[in-house]
Enzyme design. Structure first.
Site, PDB file in Angstrom:
ATOM      1  N   GLU A  59       0.761  -1.658  -0.102  1.00 33.44           N
ATOM      2  CA  GLU A  59       0.070  -0.153  -0.075  1.00 33.44           C
ATOM      3  C   GLU A  59       0.722   1.025  -0.041  1.00 33.44           C
ATOM      4  OE1 GLU A  59      -3.670   0.606   2.223  1.00 33.44           O
ATOM      5  OE2 GLU A  59      -3.530   2.900   1.952  1.00 33.44           O
ATOM      6  N   GLU A  84       5.328   5.465   3.341  1.00 27.79           N
ATOM      7  CA  GLU A  84       3.948   6.526   4.329  1.00 27.79           C
ATOM      8  C   GLU A  84       5.733   7.178   4.090  1.00 27.79           C
ATOM      9  OE1 GLU A  84       2.993   9.779   3.733  1.00 27.79           O
ATOM     10  OE2 GLU A  84       0.911   8.280   3.359  1.00 27.79           O
ATOM     11  N   ASP A 111      10.026   7.048   0.088  1.00 29.11           N
ATOM     12  CA  ASP A 111       9.418   7.129  -0.860  1.00 29.11           C
ATOM     13  C   ASP A 111       9.817   6.075  -1.717  1.00 29.11           C
ATOM     14  OD1 ASP A 111       8.968   7.802  -2.885  1.00 29.11           O
ATOM     15  OD2 ASP A 111      10.484   9.385  -3.919  1.00 29.11           O
ATOM     16  N   ASP A 134      -2.550  12.033  -2.989  1.00 27.75           N
ATOM     17  CA  ASP A 134      -2.490  13.316  -3.460  1.00 27.75           C
ATOM     18  C   ASP A 134      -3.205  14.238  -4.807  1.00 27.75           C
ATOM     19  OD1 ASP A 134      -1.536  14.720  -0.628  1.00 27.75           O
ATOM     20  OD2 ASP A 134       0.623  12.741  -1.472  1.00 27.75           O
ATOM     21  N   LYS A 138      -3.918  21.546  -9.102  1.00 28.56           N
ATOM     22  CA  LYS A 138      -3.694  22.386 -10.154  1.00 28.56           C
ATOM     23  C   LYS A 138      -3.071  21.769 -11.380  1.00 28.56           C
ATOM     24  CE  LYS A 138      -3.401  26.212  -6.958  1.00 28.56           C
ATOM     25  NZ  LYS A 138      -3.147  26.465  -6.858  1.00 28.56           N
ATOM     26  N   ASP A 170     -11.375  10.827  -4.616  1.00 28.41           N
ATOM     27  CA  ASP A 170     -12.563  11.339  -5.363  1.00 28.41           C
ATOM     28  C   ASP A 170     -12.509  12.689  -5.760  1.00 28.41           C
ATOM     29  OD1 ASP A 170     -10.392  12.477  -3.253  1.00 28.41           O
ATOM     30  OD2 ASP A 170     -11.837  13.662  -1.797  1.00 28.41           O
ATOM     31  N   THR A 207     -13.629   4.423   4.311  1.00 32.53           N
ATOM     32  CA  THR A 207     -12.944   5.449   5.464  1.00 32.53           C
ATOM     33  C   THR A 207     -13.438   6.691   5.748  1.00 32.53           C
ATOM     34  OG1 THR A 207     -11.900   7.536   3.735  1.00 32.53           O
ATOM     35  CG2 THR A 207     -10.659   5.584   4.011  1.00 32.53           C
ATOM     36  N   LYS A 208     -13.694   7.169   7.150  1.00 36.30           N
ATOM     37  CA  LYS A 208     -14.292   7.991   7.871  1.00 36.30           C
ATOM     38  C   LYS A 208     -14.868   9.392   6.891  1.00 36.30           C
ATOM     39  CE  LYS A 208     -13.459   7.696  12.412  1.00 36.30           C
ATOM     40  NZ  LYS A 208     -12.964   8.870  13.628  1.00 36.30           N
ATOM     41  N   GLU A 210     -14.669   9.408   2.888  1.00 37.95           N
ATOM     42  CA  GLU A 210     -14.549   8.832   1.897  1.00 37.95           C
ATOM     43  C   GLU A 210     -17.341   9.349   2.757  1.00 37.95           C
ATOM     44  OE1 GLU A 210     -13.770   5.311   1.040  1.00 37.95           O
ATOM     45  OE2 GLU A 210     -14.025   5.361  -0.853  1.00 37.95           O
TER      46      GLU A 210
HETATM   47  C1  LIG Z   1      -3.841  12.555   0.585  1.00 34.95           C
HETATM   48  S1  LIG Z   1      -2.916  11.198   1.626  1.00 34.95           S
HETATM   49  C2  LIG Z   1      -4.087   9.797   1.535  1.00 34.95           C
HETATM   50  C3  LIG Z   1      -4.068   9.203   2.546  1.00 34.95           C
HETATM   51  C4  LIG Z   1      -4.124   7.530   2.810  1.00 34.95           C
HETATM   52  N1  LIG Z   1      -4.239   6.791   1.341  1.00 34.95           N
HETATM   53  C5  LIG Z   1      -5.998   7.356   3.360  1.00 34.95           C
HETATM   54  O1  LIG Z   1      -7.014   6.842   1.994  1.00 34.95           O
HETATM   55  O2  LIG Z   1      -6.643   8.330   3.891  1.00 34.95           O
HETATM   56  C6  LIG Z   1      -1.483  10.405   0.797  1.00 34.95           C
HETATM   57  C7  LIG Z   1      -1.023   9.848   1.075  1.00 34.95           C
HETATM   58  O3  LIG Z   1       0.376   9.228   0.416  1.00 34.95           O
HETATM   59  C8  LIG Z   1       1.575   9.797   1.303  1.00 34.95           C
HETATM   60  N2  LIG Z   1       2.600   9.959  -0.217  1.00 34.95           N
HETATM   61  C9  LIG Z   1       2.699  10.777  -1.598  1.00 34.95           C
HETATM   62  N3  LIG Z   1       3.917  10.376  -1.972  1.00 34.95           N
HETATM   63  C10 LIG Z   1       4.619   8.834  -1.683  1.00 34.95           C
HETATM   64  C11 LIG Z   1       5.248   8.590  -2.453  1.00 34.95           C
HETATM   65  N4  LIG Z   1       5.714   8.486  -2.990  1.00 34.95           N
HETATM   66  N5  LIG Z   1       5.758   7.394  -0.806  1.00 34.95           N
HETATM   67  C12 LIG Z   1       5.228   7.431  -0.122  1.00 34.95           C
HETATM   68  N6  LIG Z   1       4.425   7.681   0.367  1.00 34.95           N
HETATM   69  C13 LIG Z   1       3.787   8.688  -0.415  1.00 34.95           C
HETATM   70  C14 LIG Z   1       1.522  11.579   1.751  1.00 34.95           C
HETATM   71  O4  LIG Z   1       2.305  11.885   2.231  1.00 34.95           O
HETATM   72  C15 LIG Z   1      -0.019  11.041   2.203  1.00 34.95           C
HETATM   73  O5  LIG Z   1      -0.086  11.110   3.844  1.00 34.95           O
END
Ligand SMILES: C[S@@+](CC[C@H](N)C(=O)[O-])C[C@H]1O[C@@H](n2cnc3c(N)ncnc32)[C@H](O)[C@@H]1O
Length: 228
Positions: A59, A84, A111, A134, A138, A170, A207-208, A210
């Protein structure tokens, strides 16, 4: 004279947030990370680390880990690797792992692209999950979206045949973007009967965030492709 090849820095899909680490998360990071977090610098044998051979699901960007912990608890026959960059989120997941005594999760706080490239053997994954990445709304930030051609090529190398990629978002524009990029990858076929989006499978917890979105009439798009 030899001219060295200069590789431009890769555009990352995240910005490291400072974010407050709660005392509970701090305690978990100090005391439990050594049992569940893996060192990105070290070679790894996943069967050895989990103490068994089982389908391995990655994940990417698990956030605070609520969904990952739930999936791992409900699927004890699978091994889960959560990746993460956000330390507070890693601390939160460590708390959940300890509280529920979950044995089938390991974590990288790093990463995900580098971990997939450098630590995950080719053709070794049963599945890759990417839930609510994420969206980088934009246009000038689209280049930061984790789903891009090079990412799909990486997935194709790391997934076993019949392994799957499952993303949820979303943000409709990002869902369309994912379909477009995955559709042009010869190694993948869309699992959806309509060749577009899937119903949320039972294994992906709601998720909450969602649930709130659904109450407000917002959509969520599940994109699922299998490696052929
Ligand atoms: C918008 S959040 C969604 C978190 C979770 N999946 C959820 O549904 O609540 C996106 C997450 O991806 C992580 N993230 C983005 N790019 C990443 C990468 N290349 N490696 C590890 N984590 C990453 C960010 O730190 C962030 O916590």
């Amino acid at each position: 004279m030899t001219i060295e090849k200069i590789t431009p820095p890769r555009i990352r899909s995240f910005v490291r947030r400072k974010g407050r680490v709660t005392p509970g998360q701090h305690f978990a990071l100090e005391n439990h990370a050594q049992h569940y977090c893996l060192d990105p610098q070290q070679e790894i044998d996943f069967e050895n680390v989990f103490g068994r051979a089982a389908p391995l699901i990655v994940e990417i960007g698990f956030g605070n880990g609520d969904s990952l912990a739930k999936m791992a608890a409900e699927n004890p026959d699978k091994n889960y690797l959560g990746i993460e960059v956000h330390r507070a989120g890693v601390g939160h997941l460590l708390m959940l792992i300890e509280a529920q005594q979950l044995t089938n999760i390991r974590i990288y706080c790093h990463d995900a692209i580098e971990i997939l490239e450098q630590r995950v053997p080719n053709e070794s994954l049963a599945g890759v999950h990417l839930f609510f990445p994420d969206p980088w709304h934009k246009k000038k930030h689209y280049k930061r979206r984790i789903v891009r051609d090079s990412f799909v090529e990486l997935l194709a190398r790391k997934l076993a045949t019949n392994g799957y990629f499952h993303a949820a978002t979303d943000w409709e524009n990002y869902a369309e973007w994912m379909l477009e990029i995955l559709n042009r990858a010869a190694e993948f076929k869309n699992i959806s009967a309509t060749q577009t989006y899937c119903e949320r499978p039972d294994y992906r917890p709601l998720t909450k965030f969602e649930q709130r979105g659904i109450r407000l009439g917002h959509g969520v798009w599940d994109v699922m492709f299998a490696k052929q």
